[in-house]
Structure formats: C-alpha cells, structure tokens
Design a protein around this motif. Structure first.
Motif, PDB file in Angstrom:
ATOM      1  N   MET A  68     -38.607  11.426 -22.121  1.00 36.85           N
ATOM      2  CA  MET A  68     -39.025  10.164 -22.726  1.00 36.85           C
ATOM      3  C   MET A  68     -39.034  10.306 -24.249  1.00 36.85           C
ATOM      4  SD  MET A  68     -42.193   9.148 -20.162  1.00 36.85           S
ATOM      5  CE  MET A  68     -42.632   7.766 -21.200  1.00 36.85           C
ATOM      6  N   ALA A  69     -38.079   9.679 -24.905  1.00 37.79           N
ATOM      7  CA  ALA A  69     -37.997   9.728 -26.376  1.00 37.79           C
ATOM      8  C   ALA A  69     -38.859   8.614 -26.956  1.00 37.79           C
ATOM      9  CB  ALA A  69     -36.544   9.597 -26.825  1.00 37.79           C
ATOM     10  N   HIS A  70     -40.159   8.830 -26.916  1.00 37.04           N
ATOM     11  CA  HIS A  70     -41.109   7.793 -27.324  1.00 37.04           C
ATOM     12  C   HIS A  70     -42.166   8.362 -28.263  1.00 37.04           C
ATOM     13  CE1 HIS A  70     -39.378   5.030 -24.504  1.00 37.04           C
ATOM     14  NE2 HIS A  70     -39.765   5.718 -23.440  1.00 37.04           N
ATOM     15  N   ASP A  71     -42.764   7.485 -29.034  1.00 38.56           N
ATOM     16  CA  ASP A  71     -43.973   7.802 -29.778  1.00 38.56           C
ATOM     17  C   ASP A  71     -45.114   7.839 -28.767  1.00 38.56           C
ATOM     18  OD1 ASP A  71     -46.348   7.723 -31.229  1.00 38.56           O
ATOM     19  OD2 ASP A  71     -45.520   6.460 -32.811  1.00 38.56           O
ATOM     20  N   ILE A  72     -45.719   8.986 -28.615  1.00 35.11           N
ATOM     21  CA  ILE A  72     -46.766   9.156 -27.605  1.00 35.11           C
ATOM     22  C   ILE A  72     -47.855   8.102 -27.739  1.00 35.11           C
ATOM     23  CG2 ILE A  72     -48.668  10.696 -26.922  1.00 35.11           C
ATOM     24  CD1 ILE A  72     -46.720  13.039 -27.503  1.00 35.11           C
ATOM     25  N   PHE A  73     -48.251   7.821 -28.974  1.00 38.34           N
ATOM     26  CA  PHE A  73     -49.396   6.933 -29.190  1.00 38.34           C
ATOM     27  C   PHE A  73     -49.084   5.466 -28.880  1.00 38.34           C
ATOM     28  CE2 PHE A  73     -49.938  10.621 -31.973  1.00 38.34           C
ATOM     29  CZ  PHE A  73     -51.163  11.076 -31.505  1.00 38.34           C
ATOM     30  N   LYS A  74     -47.806   5.146 -28.697  1.00 37.80           N
ATOM     31  CA  LYS A  74     -47.414   3.790 -28.342  1.00 37.80           C
ATOM     32  C   LYS A  74     -46.896   3.707 -26.907  1.00 37.80           C
ATOM     33  CE  LYS A  74     -46.085   2.759 -33.135  1.00 37.80           C
ATOM     34  NZ  LYS A  74     -44.968   2.377 -34.038  1.00 37.80           N
ATOM     35  N   SER A  75     -47.062   4.797 -26.150  1.00 39.52           N
ATOM     36  CA  SER A  75     -46.408   4.860 -24.834  1.00 39.52           C
ATOM     37  C   SER A  75     -47.335   5.290 -23.715  1.00 39.52           C
ATOM     38  CB  SER A  75     -45.220   5.836 -24.902  1.00 39.52           C
ATOM     39  OG  SER A  75     -44.345   5.504 -25.954  1.00 39.52           O
ATOM     40  N   TRP A  76     -48.641   5.137 -23.898  1.00 33.57           N
ATOM     41  CA  TRP A  76     -49.563   5.611 -22.867  1.00 33.57           C
ATOM     42  C   TRP A  76     -49.333   4.917 -21.532  1.00 33.57           C
ATOM     43  CZ3 TRP A  76     -51.193  10.079 -23.873  1.00 33.57           C
ATOM     44  CH2 TRP A  76     -51.624  10.454 -25.143  1.00 33.57           C
ATOM     45  N   GLY A  77     -48.964   3.637 -21.559  1.00 26.52           N
ATOM     46  CA  GLY A  77     -48.711   2.917 -20.315  1.00 26.52           C
ATOM     47  C   GLY A  77     -47.581   3.547 -19.521  1.00 26.52           C
ATOM     48  N   SER A 102     -46.185  10.451 -38.516  1.00 23.05           N
ATOM     49  CA  SER A 102     -46.349  10.325 -37.061  1.00 23.05           C
ATOM     50  C   SER A 102     -47.502  11.136 -36.496  1.00 23.05           C
ATOM     51  CB  SER A 102     -45.055  10.733 -36.348  1.00 23.05           C
ATOM     52  OG  SER A 102     -44.752  12.087 -36.601  1.00 23.05           O
ATOM     53  N   PHE A 103     -47.896  12.236 -37.141  1.00 21.25           N
ATOM     54  CA  PHE A 103     -48.962  13.046 -36.558  1.00 21.25           C
ATOM     55  C   PHE A 103     -49.724  13.804 -37.627  1.00 21.25           C
ATOM     56  CE2 PHE A 103     -50.901  16.617 -34.337  1.00 21.25           C
ATOM     57  CZ  PHE A 103     -51.451  15.977 -33.229  1.00 21.25           C
ATOM     58  N   ALA A 104     -51.034  13.559 -37.666  1.00 15.52           N
ATOM     59  CA  ALA A 104     -51.959  14.329 -38.497  1.00 15.52           C
ATOM     60  C   ALA A 104     -52.922  15.017 -37.544  1.00 15.52           C
ATOM     61  CB  ALA A 104     -52.703  13.414 -39.462  1.00 15.52           C
ATOM     62  N   LEU A 105     -52.909  16.330 -37.514  1.00 22.22           N
ATOM     63  CA  LEU A 105     -53.494  17.110 -36.430  1.00 22.22           C
ATOM     64  C   LEU A 105     -54.948  16.760 -36.134  1.00 22.22           C
ATOM     65  CD1 LEU A 105     -52.716  20.780 -35.681  1.00 22.22           C
ATOM     66  CD2 LEU A 105     -55.044  19.961 -35.460  1.00 22.22           C
ATOM     67  N   THR A 106     -55.855  16.937 -37.088  1.00 25.90           N
ATOM     68  CA  THR A 106     -57.275  16.792 -36.779  1.00 25.90           C
ATOM     69  C   THR A 106     -57.643  15.359 -36.409  1.00 25.90           C
ATOM     70  OG1 THR A 106     -57.708  16.618 -39.152  1.00 25.90           O
ATOM     71  CG2 THR A 106     -57.990  18.776 -38.153  1.00 25.90           C
TER      72      THR A 106
END
Length: 311
Positions: free
Chosen positions: A203-212, A234-238
């Motif tokens: 799945m080539a998706h942004d995880i935070f927009k693809s929870w469904g 796209s990602f800031a760890l903490t």
C-alpha cells in the motif's frame, strides 16, 4: 577523525572479515563510539564488495592513508580467500553522498544473503543500500514468530520484515509506505525468495491518511512500526509516533503483538514505553530485542531500539 587511528580500523575489519559468514555484515561500526578517533567511519561487507562510509569530512592525509591501506587490503591473501571484488568509499557527509570506487568494478545492484534470505541492494547511488543491517536480529525474531499470523508492516521501506514474516509462515503481510519505489523493491525481494505474492499486499499510502484502508485488512496478530527518525513534511518522530500508538487497540487481535522501533540517538526506550502506557495502556512492554553484536554502542540508548509489546 585521526589518521593515526587507522591501523585500529584495519586490524578490526581484517579480524571480522576472517570470521564473517558468507552473508552481508557490518565489519566496523565507529558510530557506536567504541573506537576513539574513528567515530565517523563504518565498513560493510556485501559478500565480495567492501563499502566504507565516511560521515564527516576528513583531511587529505586521512583520506590518502585510508585509500592506500584499502588498496593494500585488496592485494592481501585474505581478500583473495574471501573472493573480494570491489572497494567503495562513500562520502555520506556531502550532498547526494558521492561515492568513489577504490578497487575493482562496482556491482551496483547485488543480491546478498542475510539469515538465508535474499535481498537486492542499491549500492553507491543513495545514502542507504536498501537494507538496514542493524535490524538483522529484529527480522530474525519476526521470522521465528510469524507463523499463521496476519502481519502489518508500517513504514515498510523495502519490506525486509515482510520477507522475514512470509518466510516464517505468515498467512498475510500488509506493507505500508509512501514510497512506491521502495515497495517495488520489496516486491522484488519477495520474488527473489520464491514467495507467494498473493499473501503480500503493498500500500503506497500516507499512513496517517489511510487508517480506514489499513483497518480493513485487519485485525492483525503482529504489527511492526519502524519509522524514519525524521522525514520532512511527513513524519516527526516524537509527535507523530503517538498518533500511531493510539490506533493500535483498534488494529490488533486480542493477543496481538507489536514491535515498535526507534533509531534516533536522542530518543530513548522510555519514550516508547511511556508513550505506549499513555496512548494504548492495554499493551504491556515485554522486552527489548537485542541488536547485532557488531553494532556495539557505548550508549545502548543511542543505538537502535526495537521493543516488543503484547496485549
């Protein structure tokens, strides 16, 4: 770094090369700060190809001495016994991480073996070769524990965990990563190992927009989270890691397990343990998985942290 310390570097890589199995391995890990004066130097063995990474600009004396001794290594009996083919020096501190071949002819896309599994690498053109060698024992753990499980592999990169899981008997693996190119390499890694691709999805998706979409393929018996320390835009760890942890209860089976990883020297195991208590308190910390011995670090909390949680 100090040219006077280079004999220590070469003594170590020769000793490691003598005993290394016929697999891909790190031979020298200066970044673990266990070798004074060589903290910005690493050396990897890619089954016939030696890759030396320099992470901080060095003076001409250091570079000349390094190259000369690498050439001498290529003329040694040990190099012949190990069927050495090429030596590459990569300047990781410089823009685009330029590399130079010191000896032989570089094979830029070699297929290597780790724990009996095959992986295609990309050498000399990018900062990363396509397989993070410090995660070897983590992949082995997944392989040993994946039988008959439905696995979710977040930030899957080139799908190393997925390959280990399918080899270990997983029923299904869902790989999620924004980079289509990395997932394409992951597909090829599965093919190299003769895996049934009907058991694997990409799945080539942004995880935070693809929870469904991610939830539809669940619930999962095992979830692996191995994000970059930072990915611009796209990602800031903490900040973003906690957003993932709070989703876990809805994605896991009643006895599901989570392998949560972080590889930032400034983020400790306590961050993951405390964040899990806060965001998903029904998951309990079980243990921290070992790192390979060749990745020894003066401060274990500055190295890779791979933590196991269970519901």
């Amino acid at each position: 770094m100090q040219a006077a310390q280079l004999p220590q570097f070469f003594n170590h890589i020769k000793a490691q090369l003598e005993q290394v199995p016929n697999e891909v391995r790190r031979l020298f890990h200066g970044r673990g700060r266990c070798f004074e004066g060589l903290e910005q130097l690493t050396c990897d063995w890619l089954q016939g190809q030696l890759v030396v990474n320099i992470f901080k600009e060095v003076d001409e004396e250091f570079l000349a001495e390094l190259k000369q001794e690498l050439i001498e290594l290529s003329e040694s009996e040990l190099w012949s016994v190990k069927a050495g083919r090429s030596i590459l020096v990569q300047h990781r501190y410089a823009e685009r991480a330029p590399s130079e071949v010191i000896y032989g002819e570089l094979e830029s896309r070699p297929v290597v073996v780790e724990s009996r599994l095959k992986f295609q690498l990309d050498v000399g053109r990018n900062q990363n070769i396509g397989l993070f060698l410090d995660m070897r024992l983590g992949r082995e753990w997944v392989g040993r524990n994946a039988e008959h499980k439905n696995v979710l592999n977040l930030f899957s990169y080139t799908c190393g965990f997925s390959v280990a899981a399918i080899e270990g008997g997983a029923d299904k693996v869902v790989n999620v990563d924004m980079a289509k190119g990395s997932l394409a390499k992951g597909r090829e890694n599965h093919k190299l190992n003769g895996h049934n691709l009907n058991k694997v999805s990409f799945m080539a998706h942004d995880i935070f927009k693809s929870w469904g979409k991610i939830k539809k393929s669940g619930p999962y018996d095992m979830i692996i989270i191995d994000p970059p320390s930072f990915q611009k835009g796209s990602f800031a760890l903490t900040k973003d890691y906690k957003k993932i942890l709070r989703r876990l209860p809805d994605l896991l089976t009643e006895s599901g397990e989570v392998v949560a990883c972080v590889n930032s020297p400034v983020v400790t195991s306590d961050f993951l343990i405390d964040s899990m208590k806060e965001e998903a308190p029904e998951l309990n910390f079980i243990e921290r998985l070992d790192n390979p011995p060749e990745f020894q670090d003066a401060d274990s909390e500055a190295s890779l942290k791979a933590l196991l949680f269970s519901r």
